[in-house]
Design an enzyme around this catalytic site. Structure first.
Site, PDB file in Angstrom:
ATOM      1  N   ASP A  13      40.135  47.408  38.133  1.00 20.10           N
ATOM      2  CA  ASP A  13      40.626  46.475  39.145  1.00 20.10           C
ATOM      3  C   ASP A  13      42.004  46.898  39.643  1.00 20.10           C
ATOM      4  O   ASP A  13      42.700  47.700  39.030  1.00 20.10           O
ATOM      5  CB  ASP A  13      40.719  45.072  38.562  1.00 20.10           C
ATOM      6  CG  ASP A  13      39.362  44.396  38.420  1.00 20.10           C
ATOM      7  OD1 ASP A  13      38.349  45.021  38.779  1.00 20.10           O
ATOM      8  OD2 ASP A  13      39.330  43.243  37.948  1.00 20.10           O
ATOM      9  N   ASP A  14      42.406  46.321  40.766  1.00 21.15           N
ATOM     10  CA  ASP A  14      43.765  46.430  41.308  1.00 21.15           C
ATOM     11  C   ASP A  14      44.107  47.814  41.850  1.00 21.15           C
ATOM     12  O   ASP A  14      45.284  48.187  41.918  1.00 21.15           O
ATOM     13  CB  ASP A  14      44.813  46.020  40.262  1.00 21.15           C
ATOM     14  CG  ASP A  14      44.604  44.612  39.744  1.00 21.15           C
ATOM     15  OD1 ASP A  14      43.935  43.816  40.430  1.00 21.15           O
ATOM     16  OD2 ASP A  14      45.100  44.301  38.648  1.00 21.15           O
ATOM     17  N   HIS A 134      40.119  38.982  42.882  1.00 18.65           N
ATOM     18  CA  HIS A 134      41.358  39.127  42.125  1.00 18.65           C
ATOM     19  C   HIS A 134      41.629  37.814  41.401  1.00 18.65           C
ATOM     20  O   HIS A 134      41.607  36.741  41.991  1.00 18.65           O
ATOM     21  CB  HIS A 134      42.493  39.456  43.097  1.00 18.65           C
ATOM     22  CG  HIS A 134      43.808  39.742  42.458  1.00 18.65           C
ATOM     23  ND1 HIS A 134      43.960  40.630  41.418  1.00 18.65           N
ATOM     24  CD2 HIS A 134      45.065  39.250  42.718  1.00 18.65           C
ATOM     25  CE1 HIS A 134      45.234  40.696  41.073  1.00 18.65           C
ATOM     26  NE2 HIS A 134      45.919  39.860  41.839  1.00 18.65           N
TER      27      HIS A 134
END
Length: 317
Positions: A13-14, A134
């Site tokens: 993620d991210d 998110h």
């Protein structure tokens, strides 16, 4: 009894949060430890991350962000329920509280999701392989319906259902982290209906809430997958996703989504995940457990009622 075979997608993620984060994610992908990434299109390094994804052929999805940093769409302070007076999203807990209080405009949520999908296409030149949320914003009540509608309209099929079995019994998590994980699981169960109605798909199992940051270890990743496999008949295959956050620590002021990098991003915990994921120990443990890493496109993820092995409605938390 022989343990069922697991096909595991490891999603970082991210992606796009900062150059140091992205450096670690690409390192993990090239090492074969990460098989998919989720891009923050409002991240400080989104453009360079997109270039890295194209250069290395990294399967990339959208990490829909409604809680951190500045919006991509036309939302403006004072005119949008999504923003604070300074023009930033309301934060991880602030957004959740606003949704719970029904203070969030769902049409504005839809507008921002569509803007982020459009920005993703501008950056990558194609549709995302998947869209997740998110801080798991995509499974929040009301938001999940709008999210599912937006994905179906955009022709995106795959998402994440962040429902990890047995996370309430993970004693190594602090009380607040365990409560948050249980809340996410509750929301994910409720999101199954809207997701199914709009033809979204996800893996049979999800792990990562119990193995985030300092809590990641080969033993705990293996244990989370073992909990997912409980009750699965011998010889049946299972699809699963491991949510991960590898990377090198951010170096302020670089990074973030408009407000600079947060404390978790600057901590050693991201590097710890990178080291665990790329170390031979985890690879050996997964191979011993009959786990095969793969990309999302390699899976035939099922919705409940279409051959999925774990009916979500009856799964334990």
């Amino acid at each position: 009894m022989a343990r069922p075979r697991v096909r595991l997608v490891v999603t970082a993620d991210d992606f796009g949060y900062c150059p140091r984060r992205d450096e670690g994610i690409v390192e993990a992908f090239l090492a074969g430890a990460v098989t998919s990434v989720s891009l923050l299109v409002n991240g400080a390094a989104a453009e360079s991350a997109a270039e890295l994804a194209r250069r290395h052929g990294i399967p990339t999805g959208l990490h829909a962000n409604l809680s951190e940093g500045r919006p991509v769409g036309p939302a403006r302070p004072g005119a949008s329920s999504l923003l604070n007076p300074e023009g930033f999203f309301l934060g991880k807990m602030g957004f959740r509280e606003a949704v719970a209080a029904r203070d969030v405009s769902l049409p504005q949520v839809r507008e921002e999701l569509e803007a982020q999908l459009s920005r993703f296409r501008e950056l990558l030149g194609r549709d995302p392989t998947h869209v997740d949320g998110h801080q798991h914003v995509h499974v929040l009540p009301g938001v999940c319906q709008v999210f599912a509608e937006a994905l179906q309209a955009a022709g995106v099929c795959f998402t994440r259902l962040p429902l990890e079995r047995g996370v309430d019994g993970c004693a190594w998590l602090g009380a607040s982290a365990r409560a948050f994980a249980c809340d996410v699981g509750r929301d994910a169960r409720a999101a199954v209906g809207p997701f199914s109605l709009h033809c979204l798909r996800w893996t049979d199992a999800f792990v990562g809430l119990s193995t985030c940051g300092r809590h990641m270890s080969p033993h705990r990743v293996s244990g989370a997958l073992a909990r997912a496999l409980e009750g699965i008949p011998e010889g049946h295959a299972l699809t699963a996703e491991l949510m991960a956050h590898p990377g090198y620590p951010s170096e302020p002021p670089a990074g973030g989504c408009g407000e600079g990098p947060d404390a978790f991003s600057c901590s050693w915990e991201r590097l710890h995940e990178l080291r665990v994921l790329t170390a031979p120990t985890l690879r050996a443990r997964l191979a011993q457990d009959g786990v095969q890493l793969c990309a999302l496109d390699d899976l035939d993820a099922k919705r409940p009622g279409e051959g999925g092995l774990l009916p979500v409605e009856s799964s334990p938390p």
